[in-house]
Scaffold this active site. Structure first.
Site, PDB file in Angstrom:
ATOM      1  NE  ARG A  47      -4.100  -1.879   1.958  1.00 20.12           N
ATOM      2  CZ  ARG A  47      -5.088  -2.067   2.811  1.00 20.12           C
ATOM      3  NH1 ARG A  47      -5.126  -1.390   3.928  1.00 20.12           N
ATOM      4  NH2 ARG A  47      -6.040  -2.926   2.544  1.00 20.12           N
ATOM      5  CG  ASP A 156     -13.152   7.929  12.071  1.00 16.72           C
ATOM      6  OD1 ASP A 156     -13.814   6.870  12.002  1.00 16.72           O
ATOM      7  OD2 ASP A 156     -11.923   7.979  11.785  1.00 16.72           O
TER       8      ASP A 156
HETATM    9  C1  SAM Z   1     -14.197  -0.136   9.891  1.00 15.65           C
HETATM   10  S1  SAM Z   1     -14.538   1.534  10.350  1.00 15.65           S
HETATM   11  C2  SAM Z   1     -15.937   1.281  11.418  1.00 15.65           C
HETATM   12  C3  SAM Z   1     -17.094   2.168  11.057  1.00 15.65           C
HETATM   13  C4  SAM Z   1     -18.394   1.907  11.848  1.00 15.65           C
HETATM   14  N1  SAM Z   1     -18.188   2.007  13.275  1.00 15.65           N
HETATM   15  C5  SAM Z   1     -18.976   0.578  11.486  1.00 15.65           C
HETATM   16  O1  SAM Z   1     -18.849  -0.400  12.243  1.00 15.65           O
HETATM   17  O2  SAM Z   1     -19.558   0.476  10.405  1.00 15.65           O
HETATM   18  C6  SAM Z   1     -13.212   1.840  11.517  1.00 15.65           C
HETATM   19  C7  SAM Z   1     -12.994   3.323  11.809  1.00 15.65           C
HETATM   20  O3  SAM Z   1     -12.190   3.441  12.985  1.00 15.65           O
HETATM   21  C8  SAM Z   1     -11.427   4.615  12.867  1.00 15.65           C
HETATM   22  N2  SAM Z   1     -10.318   4.583  13.847  1.00 15.65           N
HETATM   23  C9  SAM Z   1      -9.199   3.832  13.819  1.00 15.65           C
HETATM   24  N3  SAM Z   1      -8.418   4.125  14.868  1.00 15.65           N
HETATM   25  C10 SAM Z   1      -9.080   5.067  15.602  1.00 15.65           C
HETATM   26  C11 SAM Z   1      -8.787   5.789  16.791  1.00 15.65           C
HETATM   27  N4  SAM Z   1      -7.639   5.603  17.472  1.00 15.65           N
HETATM   28  N5  SAM Z   1      -9.679   6.694  17.237  1.00 15.65           N
HETATM   29  C12 SAM Z   1     -10.845   6.902  16.564  1.00 15.65           C
HETATM   30  N6  SAM Z   1     -11.172   6.273  15.423  1.00 15.65           N
HETATM   31  C13 SAM Z   1     -10.301   5.353  14.941  1.00 15.65           C
HETATM   32  C14 SAM Z   1     -10.977   4.581  11.411  1.00 15.65           C
HETATM   33  O4  SAM Z   1     -10.578   5.867  10.963  1.00 15.65           O
HETATM   34  C15 SAM Z   1     -12.227   4.046  10.715  1.00 15.65           C
HETATM   35  O5  SAM Z   1     -13.016   5.081  10.190  1.00 15.65           O
END
Ligand code: SAM
Length: 285
Positions: A47, A156
């Site tokens: 990536r 987020d």
């Molecule tokens: C797979 S998505 C989940 C979206 C939603 N909660 C769902 O289940 O459909 C994971 C999200 O976690 C966020 N994320 C990752 N590490 C994080 C952190 N330390 N604090 C806040 N958000 C985080 C990513 O940016 C991403 O948008």
């Protein structure tokens, strides 16, 4: 032509040395809480190589510097997107929204009708389909919700997805996942293949950038927290800290919903008692 140590002479582009991988992994752990084992190295390498080729960066150290440089916010956001997924959808893991509809919202709506305050948090909301799903279930049960003090917060760590969540515009086919009983009228999007979540649902949601591994900035407490498919990226000690932090900002009787492959563990499990599939209720002593 001199070949930089990071350029693969076979022509595949950039290769990540073990040391480079360690540097990225420790940056991601420190800043985002992401735990990356060495099994992730091929994925990260492929990536990042695409990105670095595009930007004509041939020395990995230069890339690391850019993560602390003048464009750090954008670079970090892009790195985060490379290392995680923003996959989400309306009514994802639908059993949680049944619990929301049947058990969580009715007493909260009654509370709001009496003039009370209701707060629901979608933590790690990606591009916003989760908070808008919550808003749509709320609107099904309480078309007057607009007039009440009920708010849904979506946060987020990634400012790019937060902006998309605020825009509330998605490919039309994304709305196919909304069940019949919750179908809402869509507003036109900026292109014919896009559509926008309607104003009455947008009005219930506010968004912000928030890193879950840093102290939460809230004064008040929440009645329900959705944090699904986020902690999956954290190691066990970080997960335990995040569960504890959620427990502290949940009202007694408040609900925590986590992702299908995540598990409650550590000190918070003393208070967050199971109430369904990956669903917990805050029961402080
Ligand atoms: C797979 S998505 C989940 C979206 C939603 N909660 C769902 O289940 O459909 C994971 C999200 O976690 C966020 N994320 C990752 N590490 C994080 C952190 N330390 N604090 C806040 N958000 C985080 C990513 O940016 C991403 O948008």
């Amino acid at each position: 032509m001199t070949i930089s140590p990071n350029i693969d002479p076979r022509g595949d582009g950039f290769t990540l040395s073990d040391q480079d991988f360690e540097a990225i992994a420790s940056f991601a752990y420190k800043h985002f809480g992401l735990a990356m084992s060495s099994s992730k190295k091929p994925l990260v390498s492929s990536r990042l190589s695409r990105k670095l080729r595009k930007q004509n960066i041939t020395v990995f150290k230069d890339y690391l510097k850019s993560l602390d440089g003048p464009n750090a916010e954008a670079e970090r956001s892009e790195l985060l997107s490379l290392l995680t997924t923003n996959v989400t959808q309306f009514f994802r893991e639908p059993h949680h929204f049944e619990t929301l509809r049947n058990d969580v919202l009715p007493p909260l709506i009654a509370q709001a009708k009496r003039g009370g305050r209701v707060r629901i948090w979608s933590a790690g909301c990606s591009i916003g389909q989760e908070p808008y799903t919550i808003a749509s279930v709320l609107h099904d049960l309480c078309p007057d919700a607009e007039k009440m003090d009920i708010k849904i917060l979506g946060t987020d760590i990634d400012p790019v997805v937060v902006q998309k969540a605020q825009a509330a515009e998605y490919p039309r086919e994304d709305f196919d996942g909304v069940p019949k009983q919750s179908r809402f009228n869509l507003e036109p999007g900026s292109r014919p293949d896009m559509a926008r979540v309607p104003q009455h649902l947008r009005a219930k949601c506010t968004f912000g950038v928030l890193n879950l591994i840093q102290p939460f900035p809230f004064n008040g407490k929440f009645d329900a927290i959705f944090c699904r498919n986020v902690a999956i990226y954290f190691d066990n000690p970080t997960q335990q800290k995040v569960w504890q932090a959620f427990q502290r900002v949940l009202n007694p009787g408040g609900y925590l919903f986590i992702g299908h492959s995540e598990r409650m563990s550590g000190p918070a499990s003393q208070f967050l008692t199971p109430a369904g599939i990956t669903t917990y209720v805050n029961s402080p002593n």
